[in-house]
Design an enzyme around this catalytic site. Structure first.
Site, PDB file in Angstrom:
ATOM      1  N   ARG A  31       0.638  -1.090  -0.004  1.00 53.46           N
ATOM      2  CA  ARG A  31       0.006   0.008   0.005  1.00 53.46           C
ATOM      3  C   ARG A  31       0.845   1.226  -0.070  1.00 53.46           C
ATOM      4  NH1 ARG A  31      -3.575  -2.670   4.640  1.00 53.46           N
ATOM      5  NH2 ARG A  31      -1.523  -3.886   4.813  1.00 53.46           N
ATOM      6  N   LYS A  38       8.872  -1.477   3.623  1.00 53.85           N
ATOM      7  CA  LYS A  38       8.028  -0.717   4.241  1.00 53.85           C
ATOM      8  C   LYS A  38       8.823  -0.482   5.806  1.00 53.85           C
ATOM      9  CE  LYS A  38       4.096  -2.328   6.156  1.00 53.85           C
ATOM     10  NZ  LYS A  38       2.786  -2.529   6.389  1.00 53.85           N
ATOM     11  N   THR A  96       0.535 -12.982   8.308  1.00 53.44           N
ATOM     12  CA  THR A  96       1.124 -12.885   9.232  1.00 53.44           C
ATOM     13  C   THR A  96       1.051 -14.178  10.280  1.00 53.44           C
ATOM     14  OG1 THR A  96      -1.134 -11.970  10.014  1.00 53.44           O
ATOM     15  CG2 THR A  96       0.530 -10.395   9.798  1.00 53.44           C
ATOM     16  N   GLY A 118       6.520  -5.174  12.837  1.00 50.10           N
ATOM     17  CA  GLY A 118       7.616  -4.181  12.494  1.00 50.10           C
ATOM     18  C   GLY A 118       7.112  -2.840  11.892  1.00 50.10           C
ATOM     19  N   ASP A 119       5.822  -2.586  11.717  1.00 44.32           N
ATOM     20  CA  ASP A 119       5.385  -1.525  11.005  1.00 44.32           C
ATOM     21  C   ASP A 119       4.559  -0.510  11.778  1.00 44.32           C
ATOM     22  OD1 ASP A 119       2.949  -2.834  11.139  1.00 44.32           O
ATOM     23  OD2 ASP A 119       2.338  -2.271   9.050  1.00 44.32           O
ATOM     24  N   ASN A 188      -7.934  -4.281  16.596  1.00 36.88           N
ATOM     25  CA  ASN A 188      -6.832  -5.285  16.957  1.00 36.88           C
ATOM     26  C   ASN A 188      -5.238  -4.587  16.734  1.00 36.88           C
ATOM     27  OD1 ASN A 188      -5.005  -7.226  17.198  1.00 36.88           O
ATOM     28  ND2 ASN A 188      -5.224  -8.072  15.172  1.00 36.88           N
ATOM     29  N   ALA A 442      46.141  42.320   1.545  1.00 35.77           N
ATOM     30  CA  ALA A 442      45.138  41.927   0.860  1.00 35.77           C
ATOM     31  C   ALA A 442      45.143  41.454  -0.578  1.00 35.77           C
ATOM     32  CB  ALA A 442      43.936  43.204   0.839  1.00 35.77           C
ATOM     33  N   ARG A 459      50.973  40.098  -4.957  1.00 34.70           N
ATOM     34  CA  ARG A 459      50.174  40.623  -6.059  1.00 34.70           C
ATOM     35  C   ARG A 459      51.050  41.893  -6.791  1.00 34.70           C
ATOM     36  NH1 ARG A 459      48.967  45.568  -2.431  1.00 34.70           N
ATOM     37  NH2 ARG A 459      48.142  44.931  -0.605  1.00 34.70           N
TER      38      ARG A 459
HETATM   39  C1  UD1 Z   1      -2.758  -6.572  10.647  1.00 37.31           C
HETATM   40  C2  UD1 Z   1      -3.940  -7.236  11.342  1.00 37.31           C
HETATM   41  C3  UD1 Z   1      -4.875  -6.517  11.980  1.00 37.31           C
HETATM   42  C4  UD1 Z   1      -4.584  -5.236  12.682  1.00 37.31           C
HETATM   43  C5  UD1 Z   1      -3.320  -4.626  12.062  1.00 37.31           C
HETATM   44  C6  UD1 Z   1      -2.546  -3.749  13.004  1.00 37.31           C
HETATM   45  C7  UD1 Z   1      -3.608  -9.378  10.218  1.00 37.31           C
HETATM   46  C8  UD1 Z   1      -4.248 -10.428   9.245  1.00 37.31           C
HETATM   47  N1  UD1 Z   1      -4.116  -8.320  10.406  1.00 37.31           N
HETATM   48  O1  UD1 Z   1      -3.164  -5.978   9.688  1.00 37.31           O
HETATM   49  O2  UD1 Z   1      -5.918  -7.194  12.433  1.00 37.31           O
HETATM   50  O3  UD1 Z   1      -5.626  -4.516  12.927  1.00 37.31           O
HETATM   51  O4  UD1 Z   1      -2.304  -5.415  11.571  1.00 37.31           O
HETATM   52  O5  UD1 Z   1      -1.740  -2.738  12.440  1.00 37.31           O
HETATM   53  O6  UD1 Z   1      -2.576  -9.768  10.912  1.00 37.31           O
HETATM   54  N2  UD1 Z   1       4.359  -9.556   7.937  1.00 37.31           N
HETATM   55  C9  UD1 Z   1       5.198 -10.613   7.822  1.00 37.31           C
HETATM   56  N3  UD1 Z   1       4.789 -11.599   6.627  1.00 37.31           N
HETATM   57  C10 UD1 Z   1       3.806 -11.555   6.043  1.00 37.31           C
HETATM   58  C11 UD1 Z   1       2.800 -10.742   6.095  1.00 37.31           C
HETATM   59  C12 UD1 Z   1       2.876  -9.501   7.001  1.00 37.31           C
HETATM   60  O7  UD1 Z   1       6.070 -10.495   8.325  1.00 37.31           O
HETATM   61  O8  UD1 Z   1       3.529 -12.792   5.218  1.00 37.31           O
HETATM   62  C13 UD1 Z   1       4.354  -8.322   8.801  1.00 37.31           C
HETATM   63  C14 UD1 Z   1       4.496  -6.908   7.783  1.00 37.31           C
HETATM   64  O9  UD1 Z   1       5.627  -6.692   7.156  1.00 37.31           O
HETATM   65  C15 UD1 Z   1       3.887  -6.221   8.992  1.00 37.31           C
HETATM   66  C16 UD1 Z   1       3.161  -6.909   9.733  1.00 37.31           C
HETATM   67  O10 UD1 Z   1       3.421  -8.294   9.464  1.00 37.31           O
HETATM   68  O11 UD1 Z   1       5.174  -5.585   9.666  1.00 37.31           O
HETATM   69  C17 UD1 Z   1       1.615  -6.609   9.823  1.00 37.31           C
HETATM   70  O12 UD1 Z   1       1.117  -6.971   8.361  1.00 37.31           O
HETATM   71  P1  UD1 Z   1       0.127  -6.117   7.675  1.00 37.31           P
HETATM   72  O13 UD1 Z   1       0.091  -6.394   6.250  1.00 37.31           O
HETATM   73  O14 UD1 Z   1       0.770  -4.511   7.745  1.00 37.31           O
HETATM   74  O15 UD1 Z   1      -1.030  -6.155   8.467  1.00 37.31           O
HETATM   75  P2  UD1 Z   1      -2.312  -5.311   8.333  1.00 37.31           P
HETATM   76  O16 UD1 Z   1      -3.126  -5.357   7.072  1.00 37.31           O
HETATM   77  O17 UD1 Z   1      -1.980  -3.841   8.966  1.00 37.31           O
HETATM   78 CA    CA Z   2       0.208  -2.873   8.922  1.00 40.82          CA
END
Ligand code: UD1
Ligand code: CA
Length: 478
Positions: A31, A38, A96, A118-119, A188, A442, A459
């Site tokens: 995104r 990210k 995740t 991590g984000d 969450n 100078a 100079r």
């Molecule tokens: C996730 C949660 C959502 C919550 C939100 C909070 C899920 C399905 N949803 O959504 O309920 O409200 O966080 O910020 O978990 N990542 C990995 N491996 C992967 C996918 C993601 O390590 O395969 C890491 C990403 O780099 C990121 C974190 O997990 O740092 C969260 O992933 P992201 O895609 O940002 O989840 P959200 O859509 O924000």
């Molecule tokens: Ca996120």
């Protein structure tokens, strides 16, 4: 339970639970529409992931922190390796839930794992510790940190079992939420505590039956619910700390929050910052009491400023050490420089790396320096370039002086000893040494060493043609 590192927990007879922290950082960040991962985007002058790691290291030692990396894994690893954390590779990013599946072997020796996103860089060590303690007190298989947000859109919603209790039935992602569920403001956060045996006893029940065809860690709530294991939620009293960075606008918003928080912290500590919302101060910057920061100042990296200083508007100061009582007038740019106490710099001075300005010295407008060591009380007040130069004490460098340090192939040094007077518009062709107390007339071009206490003129002598102008005017008229 985990204790902040530094404080030793007292030995007890029953073994203390072993706690690990897993940081999910393998995602691409689609995104953001970025070519960079990210978690390596910056807020508050540091990468988003570095903030999360800093928080984690205040809860458990680095050896118990596992960063799950995948997208551009090598870059992410290199960016944070110096923190001493462990890494787990999630080669394919399938959600995740999948991130935690690949971490099974690394986490098996632990009793509990705290999972951080991590984000989401604003989370504090205190909240992580509270989550961890609440998780133990609830004896839950899974405990999530939740928050009430005014605008919950984009986040997963928490479906509680009952209005009063702490137990959770499920987490519903935005895309799958019914209109009624979308009205739930409790979200969450993406921060959880799990019992490790419970997590890996049931993680196999996750499926990819959802909008993204991914394994959602959030679905563990429903999985545990079906297995009659307890899922609890702890609501944070500080909703802002859970905000994530899925979009550019969210990165900018979090950066602004962090900068403003930093300004307010500095003000609490005795620094005056006018129009703080216009100032950009990185998290590791330190400033002494009674220093005044004017509007539109940027203080970056590891910059350290003493007390009783004043920093003028539009100055951008990076990795620079400034002593007490220093006045920086508006519009100065500094990188990797040092300024000793009571010196004055600016307006519009540019201090490049290796500049070291002595006590009470003056650098004025449009003075550029690089690898300059300038002694106590010396001055270069106007329109000057000083590169690869050593200047003693009490030296006066006249307006428009240039050190010619580069011959097209190599850099050479200029040495100006104590008490020298360099007349305006002089060029000093390095390598060259001006001895103690000497005078440079100078507009001289100095190509040879000047002995102490002498006068050097480099100079042409002035020629005079009397009446020349009058004759020219008369000639024009006739
Ligand atoms: C996730 C949660 C959502 C919550 C939100 C909070 C899920 C399905 N949803 O959504 O309920 O409200 O966080 O910020 O978990 N990542 C990995 N491996 C992967 C996918 C993601 O390590 O395969 C890491 C990403 O780099 C990121 C974190 O997990 O740092 C969260 O992933 P992201 O895609 O940002 O989840 P959200 O859509 O924000
Ligand atoms: Ca996120």
């Amino acid at each position: 339970m985990a204790t902040p590192s530094g404080k030793k927990s007292s030995p007890s007879r029953s073994r203390l639970p072993r706690v690990a922290i897993a940081i999910m950082a393998a995602g691409k960040g689609t995104r953001l529409k970025s070519r960079h991962p990210k978690v390596l985007h910056e807020v508050g002058g540091k990468t988003i992931l570095a903030h999360v790691i800093t928080t984690a290291t205040k809860v458990v030692p680095a050896k118990d922190i596992f960063v799950i990396i995948g997208h551009e894994a090598d870059r992410v690893r290199a960016a944070v390796a110096s923190s001493g954390v462990q890494f787990v590779l999630q080669a394919e990013q399938r959600g995740t839930g999948h991130a935690l599946m690949v971490a099974q072997e690394a986490l098996a020796p632990y009793d509990h794992v705290i999972v951080l996103s991590g984000d989401a860089p604003l989370i504090t060590p205190e909240s992580v510790l509270k989550l961890s303690a609440f998780h133990s007190s609830q004896n839950a298989a899974m405990t999530l940190l939740s928050a009430d947000l005014d605008d919950p859109s984009g986040y997963g919603r928490v479906i509680r079992k009952s209005a009063k209790g702490s137990e959770v039935r499920a987490i519903v992602e935005e895309k799958a939420a019914s209109p009624q569920q979308k009205r739930i403001r409790e979200i969450n956060s993406g921060f959880y505590a799990f019992s490790v045996p419970a997590l890996y006893g049931h993680i196999g029940a996750l499926s990819t039956d959802n909008a993204h065809r991914e394994y959602y860690l959030t679905d563990m709530a429903a999985v545990f619910q079906r297995a009659r294991k307890k899922v609890a939620a702890m609501k944070t009293p500080v909703p802002a700390e859970v905000l994530g960075t899925n979009r550019r606008s969210e990165i900018v918003d979090l950066d602004g929050r962090m900068r403003l928080a930093k300004c307010h912290q500095l003000m609490e500590e005795g620094v005056t910052i006018f129009y703080p919302e216009t100032c950009v101060i990185d998290s590791d910057v330190a400033i002494g009491v009674d220093t005044v920061i004017e509007p539109f100042v940027q203080l970056r990296g590891t910059t350290k400023i003493g007390s009783d200083c004043s920093i003028g508007s539009y100055s951008v100061i990076n990795n620079t050490e400034i002593g007490d009582g220093v006045v920086v007038l508006p519009g100065c740019i500094m990188d990797d420089a040092r300024i000793a106490l009571n010196a004055t710099v600016g307006p519009y001075s540019r201090l490049r790396p290796g500049t070291d300005i002595g006590e009470g010295a003056h650098l004025g407008n449009f003075v550029e320096t690089k690898k300059l060591k300038m002694g106590k009380g010396s001055k270069a007040n106007h329109l000057t370039y000083l590169g690869d130069t050593e200047i003693g004490e009490g030296v006066n460098v006249g307006a428009g002086t240039i050190t010619c340090n580069y011959d097209g192939a190599h850099k050479h040094k200029t040495i100006i000893e104590d008490g020298v007077f360099v007349g305006s518009d002089s060029t000093l062709v390095a390598p060259v040494r001006i001895g103690k107390g000497a005078y440079i007339a100078a507009a001289s071009c100095i190509t040879e060493d000047v002995p102490a206490d002498s006068l050097a003129l480099g100079r042409a002598r002035q020629t005079l043609k009397e009446g020349w102008a009058r004759q020219k005017r008369t000639a024009r008229k006739s």
